[in-house]
Design a protein around this motif. Structure first.
Motif, PDB file in Angstrom:
ATOM      1  N   SER A 191       0.664  -1.368  -0.001  1.00 43.23           N
ATOM      2  CA  SER A 191      -0.023  -0.060   0.133  1.00 43.23           C
ATOM      3  C   SER A 191       0.835   1.278   0.197  1.00 43.23           C
ATOM      4  CB  SER A 191      -0.869  -0.069   1.494  1.00 43.23           C
ATOM      5  OG  SER A 191      -1.552  -1.119   1.317  1.00 43.23           O
ATOM      6  N   LEU A 192       2.071   1.228  -0.479  1.00 38.47           N
ATOM      7  CA  LEU A 192       2.905   2.549  -0.341  1.00 38.47           C
ATOM      8  C   LEU A 192       2.707   2.968  -1.894  1.00 38.47           C
ATOM      9  CD1 LEU A 192       6.084   0.905   0.964  1.00 38.47           C
ATOM     10  CD2 LEU A 192       4.059   2.357   2.118  1.00 38.47           C
ATOM     11  N   TYR A 193       3.331   4.254  -2.110  1.00 37.98           N
ATOM     12  CA  TYR A 193       3.166   4.846  -3.168  1.00 37.98           C
ATOM     13  C   TYR A 193       3.996   4.412  -4.400  1.00 37.98           C
ATOM     14  CZ  TYR A 193       0.017   7.954  -0.646  1.00 37.98           C
ATOM     15  OH  TYR A 193      -1.043   8.353  -0.019  1.00 37.98           O
ATOM     16  N   GLN A 194       3.579   3.602  -5.206  1.00 37.85           N
ATOM     17  CA  GLN A 194       4.443   2.909  -6.370  1.00 37.85           C
ATOM     18  C   GLN A 194       5.285   3.977  -7.168  1.00 37.85           C
ATOM     19  OE1 GLN A 194       3.588  -0.356  -7.188  1.00 37.85           O
ATOM     20  NE2 GLN A 194       1.931  -0.778  -6.096  1.00 37.85           N
ATOM     21  N   ASP A 195       4.690   5.217  -7.228  1.00 39.58           N
ATOM     22  CA  ASP A 195       5.411   6.182  -8.213  1.00 39.58           C
ATOM     23  C   ASP A 195       6.412   7.004  -7.376  1.00 39.58           C
ATOM     24  OD1 ASP A 195       4.138   5.315 -10.323  1.00 39.58           O
ATOM     25  OD2 ASP A 195       2.431   6.729 -10.197  1.00 39.58           O
ATOM     26  N   LEU A 196       6.399   6.777  -6.143  1.00 42.81           N
ATOM     27  CA  LEU A 196       7.418   7.586  -5.332  1.00 42.81           C
ATOM     28  C   LEU A 196       8.761   6.609  -5.232  1.00 42.81           C
ATOM     29  CD1 LEU A 196       5.479   9.345  -2.229  1.00 42.81           C
ATOM     30  CD2 LEU A 196       6.170  10.319  -4.636  1.00 42.81           C
ATOM     31  N   THR A 197       9.661   7.102  -5.063  1.00 39.29           N
ATOM     32  CA  THR A 197      10.820   6.249  -4.769  1.00 39.29           C
ATOM     33  C   THR A 197      11.057   5.749  -3.227  1.00 39.29           C
ATOM     34  OG1 THR A 197      12.384   8.087  -3.941  1.00 39.29           O
ATOM     35  CG2 THR A 197      12.347   7.851  -6.299  1.00 39.29           C
ATOM     36  N   VAL A 198      11.824   4.637  -3.016  1.00 38.53           N
ATOM     37  CA  VAL A 198      12.078   4.232  -1.745  1.00 38.53           C
ATOM     38  C   VAL A 198      12.263   5.196  -0.688  1.00 38.53           C
ATOM     39  CG1 VAL A 198      13.779   2.842  -0.300  1.00 38.53           C
ATOM     40  CG2 VAL A 198      12.911   1.996  -2.315  1.00 38.53           C
ATOM     41  N   GLU A 199      13.142   6.281  -1.000  1.00 36.95           N
ATOM     42  CA  GLU A 199      13.387   7.204  -0.056  1.00 36.95           C
ATOM     43  C   GLU A 199      12.102   8.239   0.151  1.00 36.95           C
ATOM     44  OE1 GLU A 199      16.945   9.752  -1.080  1.00 36.95           O
ATOM     45  OE2 GLU A 199      17.579   9.784   0.800  1.00 36.95           O
ATOM     46  N   GLU A 200      11.653   8.638  -1.077  1.00 29.55           N
ATOM     47  CA  GLU A 200      10.444   9.593  -0.900  1.00 29.55           C
ATOM     48  C   GLU A 200       9.223   8.899   0.000  1.00 29.55           C
ATOM     49  OE1 GLU A 200      11.173  11.678  -5.499  1.00 29.55           O
ATOM     50  OE2 GLU A 200       9.845   9.916  -5.128  1.00 29.55           O
ATOM     51  N   ASN A 201       9.195   7.592  -0.212  1.00 27.10           N
ATOM     52  CA  ASN A 201       7.969   7.030   0.450  1.00 27.10           C
ATOM     53  C   ASN A 201       8.459   7.167   1.950  1.00 27.10           C
ATOM     54  OD1 ASN A 201       5.464   5.346  -0.725  1.00 27.10           O
ATOM     55  ND2 ASN A 201       7.438   4.682  -2.051  1.00 27.10           N
ATOM     56  N   LEU A 202       9.642   7.037   2.381  1.00 28.51           N
ATOM     57  CA  LEU A 202       9.833   7.107   3.844  1.00 28.51           C
ATOM     58  C   LEU A 202       9.986   8.501   4.220  1.00 28.51           C
ATOM     59  CD1 LEU A 202      13.047   4.930   4.244  1.00 28.51           C
ATOM     60  CD2 LEU A 202      11.183   4.895   5.753  1.00 28.51           C
ATOM     61  N   THR A 203      10.483   9.403   3.538  1.00 28.47           N
ATOM     62  CA  THR A 203      10.213  10.865   4.005  1.00 28.47           C
ATOM     63  C   THR A 203       8.775  10.986   4.133  1.00 28.47           C
ATOM     64  OG1 THR A 203      12.388  11.205   2.858  1.00 28.47           O
ATOM     65  CG2 THR A 203      11.192  13.173   3.227  1.00 28.47           C
ATOM     66  N   PHE A 204       8.000  10.886   2.857  1.00 27.61           N
ATOM     67  CA  PHE A 204       6.561  11.204   3.241  1.00 27.61           C
ATOM     68  C   PHE A 204       6.004  10.593   4.513  1.00 27.61           C
ATOM     69  CE2 PHE A 204       2.223   9.803   2.340  1.00 27.61           C
ATOM     70  CZ  PHE A 204       1.587  11.123   1.857  1.00 27.61           C
ATOM     71  N   PHE A 205       6.069   9.384   4.865  1.00 31.70           N
ATOM     72  CA  PHE A 205       5.625   8.756   5.961  1.00 31.70           C
ATOM     73  C   PHE A 205       6.095   9.536   7.347  1.00 31.70           C
ATOM     74  CE2 PHE A 205       4.204   5.687   3.243  1.00 31.70           C
ATOM     75  CZ  PHE A 205       2.763   5.557   3.274  1.00 31.70           C
ATOM     76  N   ALA A 206       7.414   9.838   7.249  1.00 33.07           N
ATOM     77  CA  ALA A 206       7.931  10.299   8.243  1.00 33.07           C
ATOM     78  C   ALA A 206       7.528  11.775   8.747  1.00 33.07           C
ATOM     79  CB  ALA A 206       9.460  10.538   8.269  1.00 33.07           C
ATOM     80  N   THR A 207       7.121  12.592   7.452  1.00 35.50           N
ATOM     81  CA  THR A 207       6.569  13.990   7.551  1.00 35.50           C
ATOM     82  C   THR A 207       5.266  14.055   8.086  1.00 35.50           C
ATOM     83  OG1 THR A 207       7.988  14.480   5.511  1.00 35.50           O
ATOM     84  CG2 THR A 207       6.340  16.055   6.390  1.00 35.50           C
ATOM     85  N   ILE A 208       4.241  12.955   7.453  1.00 33.06           N
ATOM     86  CA  ILE A 208       2.865  12.868   7.903  1.00 33.06           C
ATOM     87  C   ILE A 208       2.938  12.632   9.570  1.00 33.06           C
ATOM     88  CG2 ILE A 208       0.919  11.279   8.019  1.00 33.06           C
ATOM     89  CD1 ILE A 208       0.828  11.169   4.992  1.00 33.06           C
ATOM     90  N   PHE A 209       3.936  12.037  10.119  1.00 36.61           N
ATOM     91  CA  PHE A 209       3.616  11.545  11.649  1.00 36.61           C
ATOM     92  C   PHE A 209       4.575  12.657  12.322  1.00 36.61           C
ATOM     93  CE2 PHE A 209       2.579   7.409   9.998  1.00 36.61           C
ATOM     94  CZ  PHE A 209       1.547   7.215  10.932  1.00 36.61           C
ATOM     95  N   GLY A 210       5.096  13.784  11.472  1.00 34.91           N
ATOM     96  CA  GLY A 210       5.757  14.845  12.248  1.00 34.91           C
ATOM     97  C   GLY A 210       7.207  14.551  12.729  1.00 34.91           C
ATOM     98  N   ARG A 264      11.976   3.534  -7.828  1.00 32.89           N
ATOM     99  CA  ARG A 264      10.594   3.713  -7.561  1.00 32.89           C
ATOM    100  C   ARG A 264       9.803   2.602  -6.785  1.00 32.89           C
ATOM    101  NH1 ARG A 264       7.461   6.840 -12.438  1.00 32.89           N
ATOM    102  NH2 ARG A 264       8.867   8.380 -12.739  1.00 32.89           N
ATOM    103  N   ALA A 265       9.091   2.563  -5.838  1.00 32.43           N
ATOM    104  CA  ALA A 265       8.697   1.427  -4.979  1.00 32.43           C
ATOM    105  C   ALA A 265       7.972   0.334  -5.829  1.00 32.43           C
ATOM    106  CB  ALA A 265       7.548   2.000  -3.865  1.00 32.43           C
ATOM    107  N   GLY A 266       7.227   0.937  -6.952  1.00 37.29           N
ATOM    108  CA  GLY A 266       6.501  -0.004  -7.943  1.00 37.29           C
ATOM    109  C   GLY A 266       7.541  -1.123  -8.398  1.00 37.29           C
ATOM    110  N   LYS A 267       8.667  -0.433  -8.576  1.00 33.08           N
ATOM    111  CA  LYS A 267       9.855  -1.405  -9.448  1.00 33.08           C
ATOM    112  C   LYS A 267      10.587  -2.425  -8.537  1.00 33.08           C
ATOM    113  CE  LYS A 267       9.246   0.561 -13.554  1.00 33.08           C
ATOM    114  NZ  LYS A 267       8.512  -0.343 -14.503  1.00 33.08           N
ATOM    115  N   LEU A 268      10.223  -2.486  -7.408  1.00 28.54           N
ATOM    116  CA  LEU A 268      11.115  -3.104  -6.464  1.00 28.54           C
ATOM    117  C   LEU A 268      10.543  -4.581  -6.492  1.00 28.54           C
ATOM    118  CD1 LEU A 268      11.049  -1.027  -3.106  1.00 28.54           C
ATOM    119  CD2 LEU A 268      12.959  -1.264  -4.603  1.00 28.54           C
ATOM    120  N   SER A 269      11.574  -5.668  -5.906  1.00 23.96           N
ATOM    121  CA  SER A 269      11.069  -6.982  -5.658  1.00 23.96           C
ATOM    122  C   SER A 269      10.205  -7.092  -4.677  1.00 23.96           C
ATOM    123  CB  SER A 269      12.140  -7.832  -5.784  1.00 23.96           C
ATOM    124  OG  SER A 269      12.732  -7.764  -4.528  1.00 23.96           O
ATOM    125  N   GLY A 270       9.445  -8.364  -4.481  1.00 23.90           N
ATOM    126  CA  GLY A 270       8.616  -8.525  -3.416  1.00 23.90           C
ATOM    127  C   GLY A 270       9.391  -8.448  -2.105  1.00 23.90           C
ATOM    128  N   GLY A 271      10.480  -9.107  -1.773  1.00 23.80           N
ATOM    129  CA  GLY A 271      11.077  -8.927  -0.712  1.00 23.80           C
ATOM    130  C   GLY A 271      11.594  -7.634  -0.245  1.00 23.80           C
TER     131      GLY A 271
END
Lengths: 300, 242
Positions: free
Chosen positions: A85-104, A128-135
């Motif tokens: 359920s992460l954002y497939q079009d954001l990179t690994v780092e962008e996803n993490l930063t996004f969630f960190a920011t949301i939680f202040g 991009r998250a969508g391009k990662l392997s399952g693991g």
């Protein structure tokens, strides 16, 4: 108590997803919900993470009521849903930063907590998250669920469809997180993972079959259980099912697990019966019941 | 092709750009065998299977499936095999009976044959009460059992099963394997992938893929001997990460 569930029921139209579910998870405990698809595990997770109302019953997470205090719960728990359920079009780092920011918070502030996991995907942080392997997706999702240092971690089938090696690594990660004081509620359809939890609830068709430590559940198996083997597996299963005294017949790896209805069961009689069916190289010996045996006996 | 073999692969290879997903794998599968095709996520199993079922052209190497060449006769391969996966097996918005009729038609069965086979299947699986229900409303375990039977409607020589039991409850998982044993007993070759290592023990022979190559291939008993461990799970853990 870190999680307390009291008499929770939930239906969707005519389908009853949960029937009067009650259990408690202690602080710092690694608690497993063990059951197949459709058992109601995801519905329960959604109620506990305040995404769904129960029809009946109450529940608290980290001391907060799932209805009245839903905002506090959302700030203090991490949730990794079964579906990526992460954002497939954001990179690994962008996803993490996004969630960190949301939680202040920031990636740096809680880096210690996710370090072990994140270092494994850090080489791909611009992918991009969508391009990662399952693991790798699984490791990113876990990092995102941990970024705000939650008190309670909800993991809904984190290892489904994952190979045995990655599953083993994932459970080692969970054990390390538990040592850092995080309470973990994890669901899985893999019975072998049950043994890695402190306590488990066996769940099927919206009902809890049993709650205890994995050892106790396995040891309480009510029957003497036998490993049976012969030269032809298909014929062996067919013959055992035909044997009128059988209580249960389940293929179990290279053996069939067999239980008999009688207390004075004599393996020699079964050997003779199997020989009369044309089977050769017959092996019958007592064995230890597993969680899976217990589950099947309870679900029968 | 030796008439006892239903699959023969020789240095079968698939590259995507400069990435080699399947690296010169060679193996044979005998008629009536239950062949386990194992490997970690990303090891190349799905890519290899796609070549064998005729929906992906190899980059190099040879493979024959049921006497047909994967390069030149993929349609004949498709007619002679069955396939089911965890992800797609049946149409949720069709009823049980509609699914049977639809797939029977796709596989070119005559109307009368479809009718007869549908009754047999419904009888055998005890589906009378749900034959007119939408497949989407059934429990996963039932769906998988129906999907397996549907994939056998046209009496294929080989059935390919891609993680058929993922997430299925333990009792249904075993009923599913009993259906596999029965099919194999009746002469259908079963080619199956799974992440349940106890299921690997049910296979006659097992291959384990690591980074695009087959690193081990033998009966579970021999593999355990070879790696000096007690279970297929341990064999897998020893091999899969090199």
């Amino acid at each position: 108590m870190s999680i307390s569930v009291q008499h929770i029921s939930k239906s969707f139209k005519e389908v009853t997803a949960l029937k009067d579910i009650s259990f408690e998870v202690k602080e710092g405990e690694l608690f497993g919900l063990i059951g197949p698809d459709g058992a109601g595990k995801t519905t329960l997770f959604r109620i506990l993470t305040t995404l769904l109302f129960a029809d009946k019953g109450t529940a608290t997470v980290a001391g907060n009521d799932v209805v009245a205090d839903y905002k506090q719960i959302r700030n203090s728990v991490g949730y990794m849903p079964g579906r990526f359920s992460l954002y497939q079009d954001l990179t690994v780092e962008e996803n993490l930063t996004f969630f960190a920011t949301i939680f202040g918070t920031t990636l740096e502030e809680n880096y210690d907590l996710i370090k072990d996991i994140y270092v494994q995907i850090e080489p791909f942080k611009t992918r991009r998250a969508g391009k990662l392997s399952g693991g790798m997706k699984q490791k990113l999702a876990l990092s995102c669920a941990l970024i705000h240092k939650p008190k309670v971690l909800f993991l809904d089938e984190p290892t489904t469809g994952v190979d045995p090696v990655s599953r083993k690594e994932f459970w080692e990660m969970l054990k390390r997180l538990q040592k850092k004081g995080i309470t973990i509620l994890v669901s899985t359809p893999y019975m072998d993972e049950a043994a890695l939890c402190d306590r488990i609830a066996l769940i099927q068709d919206g009902k809890i079959l049993q709650i205890d430590t994995p050892e106790t559940i396995a040891n309480q198996f009510p029957k003497k259980i036998y490993d049976v083997k012969a030269d032809n597996m298909y014929l062996l299963i067919e013959s055992l099912k035909e044997y009128s005294h059988n209580h249960s017949v389940y293929p179990f790896g290279e053996f069939v697990h067999y239980t008999d209805q009688r207390d004075d069961f004599k393996p020699q009689e079964l050997t003779a019966f199997l020989q009369s069916k044309g089977l050769k190289n017959i092996y019958i010996n007592t064995t230890q019941a597993t969680i899976e045996d217990a589950f099947m006996e309870l679900a029968k | 092709m030796n008439n006892q073999n239903v699959i023969e692969a020789q240095k079968l290879t698939k590259k995507f750009g400069d990435f080699t997903a399947v690296n010169a794998i060679s193996f044979k599968v005998k008629k009536g065998e239950i062949f386990g095709f194992l490997g970690a996520n990303g090891a190349g199993k799905t890519t290899a299977m796609k070549m064998l079922i005729g929906i992906s052209k190899p980059t190099s190497g040879e493979a024959k499936v049921v006497d047909y060449d994967v390069y030149t006769q993929p349609e004949l391969i498709k007619n002679n095999i069955g396939y089911m996966s965890q992800k797609f097996a049946l149409y949720d918005d069709l009823t049980v009976r509609e699914n049977i009729t639809f797939f029977g038609g796709i596989y070119g069965l005559k109307r009368s044959e479809i009718k007869q086979k549908a009754e047999e299947l419904i009888n055998e699986l005890g589906l009378h009460d749900v034959a007119s229900d939408l497949v989407g409303s059934l429990p996963l375990g039932w769906k998988q059992k129906i999907a397996f039977s549907v994939a056998l409607l046209h009496e294929p020589k080989i059935i390919f099963l891609d993680e058929p039991t993922g997430g299925v409850d333990p009792i249904t998982r075993r009923q599913f394997w009993e259906m596999i044993y029965k099919a194999a007993h009746e002469g259908t070759t079963v080619f199956v992938t799974t992440h349940y290592m106890d299921e690997a023990e049910y296979c006659d022979r097992v291959s384990i893929m690591v980074n695009g190559k087959i690193e081990a291939l033998d009966s579970p008993t021999e593999l355990k001997k070879q790696f000096q461990v007690a279970s297929m799970n341990d064999v897998f853990l020893k091999l899969a990460r090199g």
